[in-house]
Design an enzyme around this catalytic site. Sequence first.
Site: not given
Ligand code: PEP
Length: 254
Positions: A12, A14, A97, A99, A169, A175, A215, A236
């Site tokens: 992803n 973003k 998501h 966000e 998630e 993040g 992460s 991400g």
């Molecule tokens: C995401 O954006 O869905 C995500 C899991 O981000 P990250 O891997 O950076 O934690």
Amino acid sequence: MSHSRPTVITGNWKMYKTIDEAVRFVKELAPLVQESTAQVYLAVPFTAIHATAEVAKSTKIVIGAQNMNDASEGAFTGEIAARMLKEAGAKFVILGHSERRKIFHETNSFINKKVKRALIEGLQPILCVGETKEEREQNKTAEVLESQISQSLADLSAEQLASLILAYEPVWAIGTDLAATPEMAQKEHEFCRSIVAKNWGSDFAEHLVIQYGGSVKPDNAKALLEQPDIDGLLVGGASLSVDSFSKIVNSQKI
Ligand code: PEP
């Protein structure tokens, strides 16, 4: 119980990468993941869908989007329709998501409308669910996951949901470099699968791909994928570099 679920690894991006950067990334990644047994998905910015989908045609990389509107078309300035994404070359779309839920105030009922629209237009939905740090501390994780799953997928039959991917998630892990431990993630994946089984039957639940996101890095991907109910990863930050994303893709389940 034995199952035959594929492993699906989704990047992803973003709001990162121009068309030029995105195309270069796909060209570099393709030969590195060609032999992988995992399916490789990339959710790129809208502007890069068409160009990356063209480049990805002869590869095993599948291009998708990160969001869409629930309407078929209309006076919704700045929004994008599923049909437009499909025409541009997207095969899947990430919906719900955290966000989008947090920053853009998306509710389960709005996400439900988007899931329905994606399915009507033939886009594979990746539905994200997950609890915040506060919800976990207040022992509300199960309650939150159950309502997000049942409300976001309301009124849809197992048959209609055949292409669905679910992504667990935990918001506190996104993040933050604080990934859930494989054991903790496994527990929640098992719980999500039980909720799906309760609502749509155990056969559907057994075949549902559930990705973990939060992460994920090259050094924790393998241990996460070794868990019986973790069928893939939603990545991400670590999907922005060819080196780390290809390592994650190539650490697939044995
Ligand atoms: C995401 O954006 O869905 C995500 C899991 O981000 P990250 O891997 O950076 O934690």
